[in-house]
Write an enzyme that holds these catalytic residues in place. Sequence first.
Site, PDB file in Angstrom:
ATOM      1  N   ASP A   1     -10.021  -5.735   2.643  1.00  0.00           N
ATOM      2  CA  ASP A   1      -8.530  -6.567   2.110  1.00  0.00           C
ATOM      3  C   ASP A   1      -8.820  -8.109   2.440  1.00  0.00           C
ATOM      4  O   ASP A   1      -8.122  -8.862   2.129  1.00  0.00           O
ATOM      5  CB  ASP A   1      -7.798  -6.096   3.117  1.00  0.00           C
ATOM      6  CG  ASP A   1      -7.295  -4.726   2.803  1.00  0.00           C
ATOM      7  OD1 ASP A   1      -7.532  -4.398   1.524  1.00  0.00           O
ATOM      8  OD2 ASP A   1      -6.573  -4.096   3.485  1.00  0.00           O
TER       9      ASP A   1
ATOM     10  N   ASP B   1      -6.438  25.378  11.136  1.00  0.00           N
ATOM     11  CA  ASP B   1      -6.335  23.845  10.599  1.00  0.00           C
ATOM     12  C   ASP B   1      -5.444  22.917  11.302  1.00  0.00           C
ATOM     13  O   ASP B   1      -4.057  23.173  11.181  1.00  0.00           O
ATOM     14  CB  ASP B   1      -6.054  23.975   8.872  1.00  0.00           C
ATOM     15  CG  ASP B   1      -6.334  22.790   8.328  1.00  0.00           C
ATOM     16  OD1 ASP B   1      -6.389  21.617   8.876  1.00  0.00           O
ATOM     17  OD2 ASP B   1      -6.033  22.650   7.166  1.00  0.00           O
TER      18      ASP B   1
ATOM     19  N   LYS C   1      -9.143  27.204   1.095  1.00  0.00           N
ATOM     20  CA  LYS C   1      -8.114  26.571   0.389  1.00  0.00           C
ATOM     21  C   LYS C   1      -8.914  25.158   0.244  1.00  0.00           C
ATOM     22  O   LYS C   1      -9.941  24.972   0.892  1.00  0.00           O
ATOM     23  CB  LYS C   1      -6.810  26.469   0.958  1.00  0.00           C
ATOM     24  CG  LYS C   1      -6.914  25.834   2.455  1.00  0.00           C
ATOM     25  CD  LYS C   1      -5.591  25.752   3.031  1.00  0.00           C
ATOM     26  CE  LYS C   1      -5.438  24.327   3.997  1.00  0.00           C
ATOM     27  NZ  LYS C   1      -6.159  24.556   5.195  1.00  0.00           N
TER      28      LYS C   1
ATOM     29  N   SER D   1     -11.862  24.372   3.248  1.00  0.00           N
ATOM     30  CA  SER D   1     -11.702  25.063   4.528  1.00  0.00           C
ATOM     31  C   SER D   1     -11.245  26.467   4.500  1.00  0.00           C
ATOM     32  O   SER D   1     -10.483  26.777   3.300  1.00  0.00           O
ATOM     33  CB  SER D   1     -10.989  24.179   5.653  1.00  0.00           C
ATOM     34  OG  SER D   1      -9.581  24.182   5.091  1.00  0.00           O
TER      35      SER D   1
ATOM     36  N   ASP E   1      -5.298  -4.520   6.469  1.00  0.00           N
ATOM     37  CA  ASP E   1      -5.987  -4.357   7.827  1.00  0.00           C
ATOM     38  C   ASP E   1      -7.490  -4.312   7.507  1.00  0.00           C
ATOM     39  O   ASP E   1      -8.277  -4.974   8.575  1.00  0.00           O
ATOM     40  CB  ASP E   1      -5.538  -3.525   8.471  1.00  0.00           C
ATOM     41  CG  ASP E   1      -5.395  -1.877   7.832  1.00  0.00           C
ATOM     42  OD1 ASP E   1      -6.147  -1.985   6.606  1.00  0.00           O
ATOM     43  OD2 ASP E   1      -4.826  -0.921   8.104  1.00  0.00           O
TER      44      ASP E   1
ATOM     45  N   GLN F   1     -18.961  18.169   2.104  1.00  0.00           N
ATOM     46  CA  GLN F   1     -19.817  18.379   1.022  1.00  0.00           C
ATOM     47  C   GLN F   1     -18.833  19.632   0.541  1.00  0.00           C
ATOM     48  O   GLN F   1     -18.884  19.635  -0.988  1.00  0.00           O
ATOM     49  CB  GLN F   1     -21.178  19.033   1.773  1.00  0.00           C
ATOM     50  CG  GLN F   1     -21.954  17.967   2.176  1.00  0.00           C
ATOM     51  CD  GLN F   1     -21.590  17.221   3.102  1.00  0.00           C
ATOM     52  OE1 GLN F   1     -21.338  18.106   4.121  1.00  0.00           O
ATOM     53  NE2 GLN F   1     -21.782  15.966   3.244  1.00  0.00           N
TER      54      GLN F   1
ATOM     55  N   ASP G   1       0.670  -1.211   0.140  1.00  0.00           N
ATOM     56  CA  ASP G   1      -0.032   0.005   0.059  1.00  0.00           C
ATOM     57  C   ASP G   1       0.623   1.138   0.166  1.00  0.00           C
ATOM     58  O   ASP G   1       1.964   1.391   0.696  1.00  0.00           O
ATOM     59  CB  ASP G   1      -1.042  -0.083   1.291  1.00  0.00           C
ATOM     60  CG  ASP G   1      -1.980  -0.746   0.957  1.00  0.00           C
ATOM     61  OD1 ASP G   1      -2.603  -1.000  -0.128  1.00  0.00           O
ATOM     62  OD2 ASP G   1      -2.474  -1.400   2.052  1.00  0.00           O
TER      63      ASP G   1
ATOM     64  N   PHE H   1     -13.456  22.246   7.442  1.00  0.00           N
ATOM     65  CA  PHE H   1     -13.413  21.319   6.259  1.00  0.00           C
ATOM     66  C   PHE H   1     -14.684  20.456   6.390  1.00  0.00           C
ATOM     67  O   PHE H   1     -15.065  19.680   7.390  1.00  0.00           O
ATOM     68  CB  PHE H   1     -12.414  20.416   6.166  1.00  0.00           C
ATOM     69  CG  PHE H   1     -12.263  19.502   4.965  1.00  0.00           C
ATOM     70  CD1 PHE H   1     -11.687  19.879   3.381  1.00  0.00           C
ATOM     71  CD2 PHE H   1     -12.785  18.181   4.961  1.00  0.00           C
ATOM     72  CE1 PHE H   1     -11.745  19.016   2.559  1.00  0.00           C
ATOM     73  CE2 PHE H   1     -12.887  17.315   3.863  1.00  0.00           C
ATOM     74  CZ  PHE H   1     -12.380  17.665   2.623  1.00  0.00           C
ATOM     75  N   THR H   2     -15.618  20.329   5.192  1.00  0.00           N
ATOM     76  CA  THR H   2     -16.596  19.368   5.256  1.00  0.00           C
ATOM     77  C   THR H   2     -16.566  18.664   4.192  1.00  0.00           C
ATOM     78  O   THR H   2     -15.956  19.014   2.996  1.00  0.00           O
ATOM     79  CB  THR H   2     -18.091  20.097   5.373  1.00  0.00           C
ATOM     80  OG1 THR H   2     -18.288  20.645   3.903  1.00  0.00           O
ATOM     81  CG2 THR H   2     -18.241  20.804   6.658  1.00  0.00           C
TER      82      THR H   2
END
Lengths: 697, 571
Positions: free
Chosen positions: A537, A342, A393, A382, A533, A378, A305, A375-376
């Site tokens: 997977d 943030d 941004k 933010s 994990d 949708q 990964d 931040f959302t």
Amino acid sequence: MTRPSSSSLFSAALVGPALVGSVKKLDPRAMIRNPVMFVVEVVAILTTILFARDLATGAPDLAFSGQIILWLWFTLVFANFAEALAEGRGKAQAASLRRTRTETSAKRLRGNGADYETVPATALRVGDVVLVETGDIIPSDGEVIEGVASVNEAAITGESAPVIRESGGDRSAVTGGTQVLSDRIRVRISAASGSTFVDRMIALVEGASRAKTPNEIALNILLAGLTLIFVFAVASIPSFASYAGGAIPLIVLVALFVTLIPTTIGALLSAIGIAGMDRLVRFNVLAMSGRAVEAAGDVDTLLLDKTGTITLGNRQATEFRPVHGVSEQDLADAAQLASLADETLEGRSIVVLAKDRYGIRARDMASLNATFVPFTAQSRMSGVDLDGSSIRKGAVDSIVASVGQPPMASRGSNAAIAYKPSADSLEMREVQSIAEEIAKAGGTPLAVARDGRLLGVIYLKDIVKGGIRERFAELRRMGIRTVMITGDNPMTAAAIAAEAGVDDFLAQATPEDKLALIRKEQAQGKLVAMCGDGTNDAPALAQADVGVAMNTGTVAAREAGNMVDLDSDPTKLIEIVGIGKQLLMTRGALTTFSIANDVAKYFAIIPAMFLGLYPQLQALNVMGLASPQSAILSAIIFNALIIVALIPLALRGVTYRAVGAGALLRRNLLVYGLGGLVVPFLGIKAIDLAVTALHLA
Amino acid sequence: MTFNGWFQIALFGAVVLALVKPLGGYMTRVFTGERTLLSPLVEPVERGLYRFAGIDRDQEQHWLAYAGAMLLFHAFGFLVLYALLRVQDLLPFNPAGQAAVAPDLAFNIAASFVTNTNWQSYGGETTLSYLSQMLGLTHQNFLSAATGIALSIALVRGFSRASAKTVGSFWVDLTRTTLYLLLPLCIVYTLFLVSQGIPQTLGPYLDVTTLEGGRQTLALGPVASQVAIKMLGTNGGGFFNANAAHPFENPTALSNFVQMVSIFAIGAALTNVFGRMVGDDRQGWAILGAMGALFLTGIAVVYAAESAGSPVLNALHLSGGNMEGKEVRFGIVASALFAVVTTAASCGAVNAMHDSFTALGGMIPLINMELGEVIVGGVGAGLYGMLVFVIVTIFVAGLMVGRTPEYLGKKIEGREVKMAMLAILCLPLMMLGFTALATVVAAGLAGPANAGPHGFSEILYAYTSAAANNGSAFGGLTANTAFYNTTLAIGMLFGRFFVIVPALAIAGSLAAKKTLPASAGTFPTHGGLFVGLLVGVILIVGGLTFFPALALGPIVEHLAGAAGQTFGTGG
């Protein structure tokens, strides 16, 4: 390869019980699992009986045959000692595990789910639901179905920092024997008493439930075949001798036979297997079977990964790219303001970059009279609103779409009416082209806008882990192909793949894609290793030849994999492959050594054996051994002592270096092939000198 | 040793090597069913045979069916040959009026020729009718050789195929080997031999008056045709008792050279077929390299020992090499080379008496056979014998690169190891087991002509030659007795079929496996390192088993001879 330092091989605490164990293991019913050593035991028993008879009737050379017989038994005890010592090292680890398991009681919830009864952990059945509260030991393996708790898993991982276990998601599996430190959870039991994770771990490290691996079975067939060949070689000698007009004492034939059959590898084979398992456990990886460890050595393709394995988990801001007409300083200033509140690692990295490169110091949100816009999912952006101005941004397409609308802060005000959106303004196109450039280079672009005007783009970079490139180069030299799995788009994935030096990548990967990739590789005959994990997977983990489940993962993932990494460190896959290879190499090196030994043994015993028939054969006594009896005795002593001498190598393993197979073969052949030819000549000669000096023969 | 001698050896090696690629290429086309130069001529015959026998040439067989067909075919061939020998006095083409062959000898001959051994407890010209020689022996010479080649191709298919159920069709392989390879080569070869002066006639034996005026019967017959296949097919059964030492079987230096080359030609080329079929020529060369290393060591020892001569005679100031039992026209080097070639391959034709070689000179042919005749080996048999050793080698040492053993992309696992060990076990069991028996029972002890270690070597050589399907005799052993005929025949049958059937089982199990692509982590099997390793395993696993026996035979004889001691006659 780095690995935790192992305790001294021959510490007193281990040697004592191992010595007792090696005598106990003489039981023929246990011995029969090992065909070569079983044959030695049968021979030892028969010669001992004959010796007892000779002792009663009085026969010549009793001291000589007595010593040979003694060394036959020593050979057996030494072989058992190797196995017992390997098991002992595992047992020491198991003992601490077992302590956690004793005397646990469980709060089993009744059908109504409200009240519970206290039962011993051993009475739990799969499907029962138990309540575990602060301070309780989790009674058995299971899955959290309700609640969140911090759990101390030191008992299995050795790591004292508590971990969070919660229902749903990828951190829902709990392990019996671990302790809840705070809060309460309801756990559905997934393993009955005796078959829990810890139980299996104990059984595996003790070697009790160790089934022979396919390669071990095949090797045993080879060793049994070689033993049979030497039966023919030795059994025909009495007739040949009688033709030559003499007879060979039985004890001498026995000595020749036992030294010729591959006792060295026969004695150490199971110890090598247990030690390989043990090395994994010390590395905090638990293999569900020895077969999995062997498969690890054979792996052709590694699926890794991206996040957490190849790159650090978070991205960092590395550059501000303003649009035409905006200075870098302005963009940095806006970006810093938007990120002040943030708390994400990415947001912090923007503040740090602004300070480091543009000297913009942190400002106080309150004094600026700013409000943070979080931040959302949708909005996918933010920012901050301050003094009628708004800075945002976020994802490029979201920000670009948003500047096509009235700015948030002034929405509804008159200013909005004056706002003239232009669908493909110069800035928009510029921002999009910058964003594309960044994505191509493997980065993530974040657009910044102030009051509906696009300022530029923040370059967030995936930081490839230090040294990972070298690791992949190492893997390539081992002949292993690495494939990076990522949810990123192909462009970004390609850039990171190139930077990290992986051979291939799978972009925008879904669990189905992963499974399909594994099947495709396997169809070409390749062995595939991966780690994972999540529950999604699980199919891929089950399909992979080596599936390493993270200990933090779900029950489904842990059940599907054939190894569990207790530290949940996906990079370890690389070390696991190394341990698998080391196990196989040790087995091969000692087999080669054992077989090559026969040359010297022949030259020790054949002239000694036939000297009475043809004195001319003294010419074959190239080692110049003192007398026929001392020659035979020295050979059998060497044969027994070499087992002890090789125990450390069997337990520690042959050093694996990530060079090509050709170089590895040349080196090992030189050490163990040529060494196997030469060492016994020297060893037998040295023992002969000692035997003669001590007047043993 | 002389420069001329080494030059002859080098020339021999060069000619054999030069033939490997062209012959290998042609044989590959034959076995993969492609068109060849001879197709226009041979294909109608091939089709006709399939139609007559009801064989579908595209119908391939599972290894068990392949083995079943092979065993059935040989059981039938065995019975026919046995019957033919028992009633030869009643059948035509018997100008010398040979009597019916005794039961134990007929059993021995049938076993001997069906197994490609051609051990001869009899003298051809005094025992067999022309019909027995042609219909019985020459016919089996072709088919036993074709079987060996077919079997080796089946095993090669095991390596070259992936996830396949079948290993080819025994009937098709047998037919194509005979029609496209053995028959055409033998026709040309026979004509060459006739040009060298070998008789090819159905006329009666000639009574002639010698120069001194004495009368002598010259045995004749269809010799050239049988010599051709006895060499090419590594059969080795001579038309005459003296085999290739007889002037009518091997008249000139050129015929001697060509005969030696023809013994190795097909066996050596098969390594190239192997390389081509698995898609990597280097793999074939590596195997040939291991064979070559063992071969060169062998010839160096024999040539040196024979050139040095007998230490006993040297002590009496009779200098010079050992010429006892050798044809003067061939001399030491051509005899030494022939002895090594014929025992390295499972031919067994001889142009000198191995019994009369020096102790060490006679030991090398013995070792060549004890190793299972993997040094080029019998046609086909050498390759599958070698591949069995390759499997053991890979299994022992392959782990040392940190992967479970694989060869040419095939995982070597329990089943392959089991079958390989069965095949390897069979030889020491037969060779040492029967020698152990013969050295204690009266019927066995009556055989050898010499006392002491040399007598022991004579017995050991006989069983070694039989089980290895070589057929050469050390001489000196009176083998035409019920005891030796029966035990040697058993040795031959086991030595052939208990190697073939496990080898086929390996073919079947390998064919069913996937082929793994090679990587930097794959055990390299085409370089000098692998060649050295393979030689080491062959010597240690295949050879060391015989060390006690060799110590009591040729080694002690050599050491005693060096000390001037001799052992006289016995028996």
